[in-house]
Every structure is written in C-alpha cells, then in structure tokens.
Scaffold this motif. Structure first.
Motif, PDB file in Angstrom:
ATOM      1  N   GLY A   1      -7.302  -1.870   7.135  1.00  0.00           N
ATOM      2  CA  GLY A   1      -6.408  -0.683   6.600  1.00  0.00           C
ATOM      3  C   GLY A   1      -6.599  -0.391   5.077  1.00  0.00           C
ATOM      4  O   GLY A   1      -7.679  -0.796   4.462  1.00  0.00           O
ATOM      5  N   GLN A   2      -5.822   0.058   4.446  1.00  0.00           N
ATOM      6  CA  GLN A   2      -5.855   0.374   2.989  1.00  0.00           C
ATOM      7  C   GLN A   2      -5.629  -0.781   2.109  1.00  0.00           C
ATOM      8  O   GLN A   2      -4.588  -1.538   2.646  1.00  0.00           O
ATOM      9  N   LEU A   3      -6.415  -1.237   1.315  1.00  0.00           N
ATOM     10  CA  LEU A   3      -6.106  -2.072   0.230  1.00  0.00           C
ATOM     11  C   LEU A   3      -5.449  -1.800  -1.151  1.00  0.00           C
ATOM     12  O   LEU A   3      -5.820  -0.605  -1.271  1.00  0.00           O
ATOM     13  N   CYS A   4      -4.724  -2.724  -1.782  1.00  0.00           N
ATOM     14  CA  CYS A   4      -4.044  -2.250  -2.970  1.00  0.00           C
ATOM     15  C   CYS A   4      -4.402  -3.420  -3.782  1.00  0.00           C
ATOM     16  O   CYS A   4      -4.494  -4.630  -3.516  1.00  0.00           O
ATOM     17  N   LEU A   5      -3.751  -3.431  -5.186  1.00  0.00           N
ATOM     18  CA  LEU A   5      -3.499  -4.341  -6.009  1.00  0.00           C
ATOM     19  C   LEU A   5      -2.176  -4.761  -5.837  1.00  0.00           C
ATOM     20  O   LEU A   5      -1.080  -4.162  -6.099  1.00  0.00           O
ATOM     21  N   ARG A   6      -2.155  -6.253  -6.024  1.00  0.00           N
ATOM     22  CA  ARG A   6      -0.784  -6.861  -6.079  1.00  0.00           C
ATOM     23  C   ARG A   6      -0.621  -8.156  -6.864  1.00  0.00           C
ATOM     24  O   ARG A   6      -1.748  -9.007  -6.839  1.00  0.00           O
ATOM     25  N   CYS A   7       0.409  -8.506  -7.364  1.00  0.00           N
ATOM     26  CA  CYS A   7       0.705  -9.773  -8.286  1.00  0.00           C
ATOM     27  C   CYS A   7       0.990 -10.777  -6.965  1.00  0.00           C
ATOM     28  O   CYS A   7       1.981 -10.304  -6.158  1.00  0.00           O
ATOM     29  N   LEU A   8       0.483 -11.790  -6.875  1.00  0.00           N
ATOM     30  CA  LEU A   8       0.672 -12.910  -5.878  1.00  0.00           C
ATOM     31  C   LEU A   8       0.713 -14.231  -6.497  1.00  0.00           C
ATOM     32  O   LEU A   8      -0.252 -14.870  -6.930  1.00  0.00           O
ATOM     33  N   ASP A   9       2.028 -14.638  -6.447  1.00  0.00           N
ATOM     34  CA  ASP A   9       2.350 -16.106  -7.106  1.00  0.00           C
ATOM     35  C   ASP A   9       1.816 -16.273  -8.461  1.00  0.00           C
ATOM     36  O   ASP A   9       1.320 -17.149  -8.778  1.00  0.00           O
ATOM     37  N   GLY A  10       2.067 -15.120  -9.212  1.00  0.00           N
ATOM     38  CA  GLY A  10       1.214 -15.283 -10.664  1.00  0.00           C
ATOM     39  C   GLY A  10      -0.206 -14.753 -10.966  1.00  0.00           C
ATOM     40  O   GLY A  10      -0.537 -14.812 -11.932  1.00  0.00           O
ATOM     41  N   PHE A  11      -0.843 -14.622  -9.838  1.00  0.00           N
ATOM     42  CA  PHE A  11      -2.186 -14.201 -10.115  1.00  0.00           C
ATOM     43  C   PHE A  11      -2.386 -12.671  -9.677  1.00  0.00           C
ATOM     44  O   PHE A  11      -1.720 -12.202  -8.594  1.00  0.00           O
ATOM     45  N   LEU A  12      -3.166 -12.016 -10.230  1.00  0.00           N
ATOM     46  CA  LEU A  12      -3.641 -10.770  -9.322  1.00  0.00           C
ATOM     47  C   LEU A  12      -4.738 -10.510  -8.368  1.00  0.00           C
ATOM     48  O   LEU A  12      -5.818 -11.516  -8.518  1.00  0.00           O
ATOM     49  N   ALA A  13      -4.578  -9.875  -7.309  1.00  0.00           N
ATOM     50  CA  ALA A  13      -5.177 -10.014  -6.085  1.00  0.00           C
ATOM     51  C   ALA A  13      -5.499  -8.659  -5.495  1.00  0.00           C
ATOM     52  O   ALA A  13      -4.322  -7.594  -5.693  1.00  0.00           O
ATOM     53  N   ILE A  14      -6.446  -8.444  -4.777  1.00  0.00           N
ATOM     54  CA  ILE A  14      -6.506  -7.120  -3.801  1.00  0.00           C
ATOM     55  C   ILE A  14      -6.139  -7.460  -2.365  1.00  0.00           C
ATOM     56  O   ILE A  14      -6.680  -8.732  -1.909  1.00  0.00           O
ATOM     57  N   VAL A  15      -5.237  -6.938  -1.806  1.00  0.00           N
ATOM     58  CA  VAL A  15      -4.694  -7.310  -0.592  1.00  0.00           C
ATOM     59  C   VAL A  15      -4.702  -6.102   0.233  1.00  0.00           C
ATOM     60  O   VAL A  15      -4.411  -5.097  -0.337  1.00  0.00           O
ATOM     61  N   PRO A  16      -4.323  -6.329   1.730  1.00  0.00           N
ATOM     62  CA  PRO A  16      -3.932  -5.165   2.726  1.00  0.00           C
ATOM     63  C   PRO A  16      -2.718  -4.687   2.110  1.00  0.00           C
ATOM     64  O   PRO A  16      -1.602  -5.408   1.975  1.00  0.00           O
ATOM     65  N   GLU A  17      -2.493  -3.356   2.437  1.00  0.00           N
ATOM     66  CA  GLU A  17      -1.209  -2.916   2.059  1.00  0.00           C
ATOM     67  C   GLU A  17       0.110  -3.466   3.333  1.00  0.00           C
ATOM     68  O   GLU A  17       0.990  -3.944   2.728  1.00  0.00           O
ATOM     69  N   THR A  18      -0.420  -3.620   4.450  1.00  0.00           N
ATOM     70  CA  THR A  18       0.179  -4.357   5.455  1.00  0.00           C
ATOM     71  C   THR A  18      -0.760  -5.077   6.085  1.00  0.00           C
ATOM     72  O   THR A  18      -2.028  -4.676   6.790  1.00  0.00           O
ATOM     73  N   GLN A  19      -0.502  -6.482   6.198  1.00  0.00           N
ATOM     74  CA  GLN A  19      -1.709  -7.289   7.037  1.00  0.00           C
ATOM     75  C   GLN A  19      -1.369  -7.215   8.483  1.00  0.00           C
ATOM     76  O   GLN A  19      -0.154  -7.639   8.655  1.00  0.00           O
ATOM     77  N   THR A  20      -2.199  -6.903   9.228  1.00  0.00           N
ATOM     78  CA  THR A  20      -2.159  -6.905  10.704  1.00  0.00           C
ATOM     79  C   THR A  20      -2.189  -8.033  11.552  1.00  0.00           C
ATOM     80  O   THR A  20      -2.670  -9.096  10.739  1.00  0.00           O
TER      81      THR A  20
END
Length: 226
Positions: free
Chosen positions: A93-112
């Motif tokens: 699906g669509q990926l986005c930028l997100r803060c995860l536990d203090g670091f910046l990452a690219i993640v799926p908007e919704t993990q299937t």
C-alpha cells in the motif's frame, strides 16, 4: 568473495533505479548496491550526523535480521532462492514518514496481515541457517529494554521484533530529540514525498552482507515468484 562478509541479512530494498532507491541512498550517504558513499542532499540540517546509525545498513527494511551463519553462505543463498519461488509479492500500500520510538522511518500507512504473515514465514524458513547468538549479542539486544514476549522471541528466533512484534519500517535516522525530529521530518517530507507517491510492493528478497568495516552490501536480489 563471500568470505569477506561476517554477517548476512535478508531485507526489503527498493528496486535499483527507482526514485526511492535513489532518494534513500542519498539521504543515508551509502548506496548498498553499488557499495559506494553518496553525497548527502542540502536540506538545511546535518544529515551526516543524524543518519550515522542507520547508514552502514543501507536503505532497507529488516525481514531476517543480521546473523552469523551456521552454514556456508552459498547454502543460505540457495535457501533464499527456493523460498522466493513459493512466495507471492505482497502489496504494502501507501508508505509514509513516521516517528517510531524516537527515530524517523518510512512505514506503511496501514500494515496488512499479509505483510506480517509473510515476514513471519521468512523468519521461520531461514532460521535453521542462523548461528546461535553469543552472550555478547544477547546482551546488546537486551540493552534496548525488552518485554517478556520480546525476550521470548529473541530466544526463539535471534531477534525480538518478529511475528506479532514485527513492524515494517525503513530506518532513516538514529534516535532524535523533539526539535531534531521536527527538523528531520520537514526535510524528509521535502526529499521523499515524490518517491512515496505510488504504492509499493514487497516483490523481492534482498540478501545483504556485512563487510569487515561494518558496512552492509546488497549481494543478491531474488524476485518473489509464487
């Protein structure tokens, strides 16, 4: 040639020549496929500093974490080829930028669930080729602070963030404070948004090797053909 690599991992990495592969390599300052350092883009912040931790791994998302092998490397490569023959590509699906536990990452908007299940299958299928973790390696993993379930997964699979603990993510920075994270998000949106316009697919297993200096190289890309 493979003897120079001390650990091996199986990652997701964007296909060569894609916008994401280019943008990510420049952001991190390391092209794992070409095995060369890249100049950071000028984005108004010290990218060399904030990307120091993830740089050596190259642009990737972990599927089977870096491991010492209990077999010759060629055996792992053959196993990945066989595994990929039975795995179908997974729409992320669509990926986005997100803060995860203090670091910046690219993640799926919704993990299937399909992505979570596919990652679990990869972990299980390749675990027989992993050497037992040393006491030092176990201590390094535990230093991050693990839940009881993560400790159990560490003992079972050599990595605590698998199965239901798995979160697909492409790490872009080390841990950042609030101000640094705000600045990094601003710069990352400017730099990565064009590369994240289209949905992505997990369509290959990428075998990476860690060299003597601790840098990871993309050694083989194996398309999923199931």
């Amino acid at each position: 040639m493979l003897e120079r690599f001390q650990r091996f991992a199986v990652y997701y990495a964007p296909a060569p020549g894609t916008e994401l592969a280019f943008a990510g390599s420049r952001w991190l300052g390391w092209d794992a496929e070409a095995a060369i350092a890249c100049p950071h883009p000028e984005l108004g912040l010290d990218l060399a500093e904030i990307t120091e931790a993830p740089r050596k791994y190259g642009l990737h998302a972990t599927l089977k974490a870096p491991m010492h092998l209990a077999c010759p490397p060629a055996t792992l490569f053959d196993a990945v080829e066989t595994l990929a023959q039975g795995l179908a590509p997974v729409d992320m699906g669509q990926l986005c930028l997100r803060c995860l536990d203090g670091f910046l990452a690219i993640v799926p908007e919704t993990q299937t669930q399909a992505l979570t299940d596919g990652a679990a299958l990869i972990v299980k299928a390749l675990d027989p080729f992993r050497a037992t973790l040393s006491a030092q390696a176990l201590a390094r993993r535990r230093a991050a602070g693990l839940s009881p379930r993560q400790e159990e997964l560490l003992q079972l699979w050599g990595y605590p963030y698998v199965m239901e603990e798995f979160q697909f993510h492409i790490t872009l920075t080390g841990r950042l404070g609030a101000k640094a994270m705000t600045d990094a998000l601003r710069a990352a949106h400017a730099w990565f948004t064009p590369a994240l316009q289209a949905p992505l697919t997990l369509d290959a297993l990428c075998i990476f090797g860690e060299d003597e200096a601790g840098r990871f190289h993309l050694l083989r890309r194996v398309p999923l053909r199931g």
